[in-house]
Every structure is written in C-alpha cells, then in structure tokens.
Design a protein around this motif. Structure first.
Motif, mmCIF file in Angstrom:
data_model
loop_
_atom_site.group_PDB
_atom_site.id
_atom_site.type_symbol
_atom_site.label_atom_id
_atom_site.label_comp_id
_atom_site.label_asym_id
_atom_site.label_seq_id
_atom_site.Cartn_x
_atom_site.Cartn_y
_atom_site.Cartn_z
ATOM 1 N N ALA A 196 -46.094 53.425 -26.816
ATOM 2 C CA ALA A 196 -45.609 52.174 -26.216
ATOM 3 C C ALA A 196 -45.461 51.094 -27.286
ATOM 4 O O ALA A 196 -44.481 50.336 -27.300
ATOM 5 N N ARG A 197 -46.431 51.065 -28.235
ATOM 6 C CA ARG A 197 -46.358 50.049 -29.307
ATOM 7 C C ARG A 197 -45.193 50.317 -30.239
ATOM 8 O O ARG A 197 -44.520 49.381 -30.689
ATOM 9 N N LEU A 198 -44.946 51.584 -30.549
ATOM 10 C CA LEU A 198 -43.815 51.922 -31.426
ATOM 11 C C LEU A 198 -42.502 51.531 -30.751
ATOM 12 O O LEU A 198 -41.609 50.992 -31.393
ATOM 13 N N GLU A 199 -42.405 51.809 -29.474
ATOM 14 C CA GLU A 199 -41.179 51.487 -28.725
ATOM 15 C C GLU A 199 -40.940 49.980 -28.709
ATOM 16 O O GLU A 199 -39.804 49.522 -28.738
ATOM 17 N N ASP A 200 -42.025 49.188 -28.656
ATOM 18 C CA ASP A 200 -41.897 47.728 -28.563
ATOM 19 C C ASP A 200 -41.729 47.050 -29.917
ATOM 20 O O ASP A 200 -41.419 45.872 -29.974
ATOM 21 N N SER A 201 -42.005 47.796 -30.997
ATOM 22 C CA SER A 201 -42.203 47.093 -32.265
ATOM 23 C C SER A 201 -40.905 46.699 -32.944
ATOM 24 O O SER A 201 -40.927 46.103 -34.002
ATOM 25 N N LEU A 202 -39.779 47.037 -32.354
ATOM 26 C CA LEU A 202 -38.526 46.665 -33.016
ATOM 27 C C LEU A 202 -38.115 45.257 -32.589
ATOM 28 O O LEU A 202 -37.141 45.075 -31.878
ATOM 29 N N ASP A 203 -38.889 44.260 -33.015
ATOM 30 C CA ASP A 203 -38.543 42.903 -32.602
ATOM 31 C C ASP A 203 -37.324 42.412 -33.371
ATOM 32 O O ASP A 203 -36.965 42.934 -34.414
#
Length: 231
Positions: A196-203
């Motif tokens: 979930a963090r990897l998926e979200d980390s593309l800010d």
C-alpha cells in the motif's frame, strides 16, 4: 510516466520467497536475479563458453549444464576465481535485468521490485534503488529454519549463515523491513502494508523531479552494463 526501482533482499532462510510470493499475488512486477543468473549460464550462452574456457569441463554435469555446487566450491575458497566468475556473469545478468526493467516500464508499471539476494553485499547497486526492503528474521529462527530446510546440523547451518553479512547489520541499510520471525500471517500483513505504501509513494512532487532522474538512473544502469563489473 515515471518509474522507480525497489531492491528486495534477505539472508539465507530468512523467508524472502514467502514475501515474493505475496508481492506477485498482489500483481507486482518482480525480477528474480537468481533465476536470471541461472539462465545466463545455460549451454550455448556467451557466459557458458567463457566459464568453460577458464574453469574447464570438470565443472559440467552430464547434460552439459554447469554444476553450480562444483563451481561454488571453487569460488568459495578462491577469491580471485570468484572475481573472475563475477566479471563473466555480472554484465550478462545486468543486461537481462535492464531488458526486463524496460519491458515493465513500457507496460506502464510505476515501480519494479528487483529480488537480489546479495543486494546489500553489492553496494554499487543500492544507489539505483528508490527503496530497499530487507526480509529479516531473528538469528535463532533463521538457524532453525535453515537446519530444517536443508537438513543441516547446527555447525553447518552456522557456517552458511556466517558466510553472509549478518541480518542485524543489513537492518541499518534498508529503508523498509519485513520481520519474518513470526508466523506467515504476520508476514503477510506486513507485506500488504508495504505494498500500500509503495502504491501511494508516487507523489506529484517526486514525479516531477523523477522525470529527469529516471532517465539519468537508467543511464546509470546502462553505464554499469558497459563497464565490466568489478565484484
């Protein structure tokens, strides 16, 4: 679209394959460096011919494939032979990894996980990784698993474990840790959280900066391929 690389590593019997299985199930792109290492030395490959030239035919199995155990025994005790083998295989492994990274890039994946057993031992590679994941396991559990899995006694298990950099030491280099000392369910929950963090980390801010850096980073990987790798 931008893309980043995530390095994944562990230690012997720390449970990396369990973590990889969950990541694949979640649809992640995982590149297996060990599998590639076996493929690049198959009969008729460039590396296979070079290895034969330097190590002789006594390291072959009946079917013409390289006897990894025999080769392993030679390079385990002779560092200069290990460097020679690395200089033959590493450029081929990197070339194939780069090919697969580019394939996933073209398919639109936002990140690729590189499963590299000796990631932390090969310090040069970590600088290309946006994140590094360590699959950790406390030493008693690691030793018990290795003994059970490979049918080893305590002394043999300890010898295998001590030939690697201790997991405790690798902890300080990893950006993310999956603690696999407990049961499978606990490991699975940690992998789901990490995913979930990897998926979200593309800010967005990073995405803008990365447009330039991704090109430079892939350029760096290409550069690595072009100069023979020193182990």
């Amino acid at each position: 679209s931008t893309m980043f690389l995530v390095g994944l590593s562990g230690g012997i019997a720390s449970g990396k394959s369990t973590v990889v299985a969950v990541l694949r199930e979640l649809g992640c792109a995982v590149i297996d460096a060990d599998l590639i290492a076996r493929e690049v030395v198959q009969p008729h490959s460039k590396a296979h011919q070079q290895i034969l030239r330097y190590f002789g035919t006594e390291i072959l199995l009946e079917n013409g494939e390289i006897n990894r155990e025999a080769l392993g025994n030679i390079i385990f005790s002779q560092p200069e032979k290990r460097r020679l083998l690395n200089s033959i295989t590493h450029p081929e492994i990197l070339k194939e990894m780069l090919k697969q990274i580019l394939k996933y890039f073209v398919l639109g994946y936002r990140y690729v996980i590189l499963d590299i057993p000796l990631l932390f031992e090969t310090r040069g590679l970590t600088k290309f990784m946006r994140y590094t994941i360590l699959v950790y396991c406390d030493p008693p559990a690691q030793r018990a698993r290795l003994m059970r899995r490979n049918g080893l006694d305590a002394a043999a298990a300890d010898a295998r474990i001590s030939s690697q950099i201790p997991l405790e030491e690798k902890l300080q280099w990893a950006t993310h840790v999956i603690d696999n000392s407990g049961d499978r369910e606990s490991t699975r929950r940690q992998v789901l959280r990490l995913h979930a963090r990897l998926e979200d980390s593309l800010d967005f801010l990073w995405a803008r900066l990365a447009a330039g850096a991704a090109v430079a980073g892939l350029g760096g990987l290409v550069f690595l391929l072009l100069r023979p790798l020193i182990s």
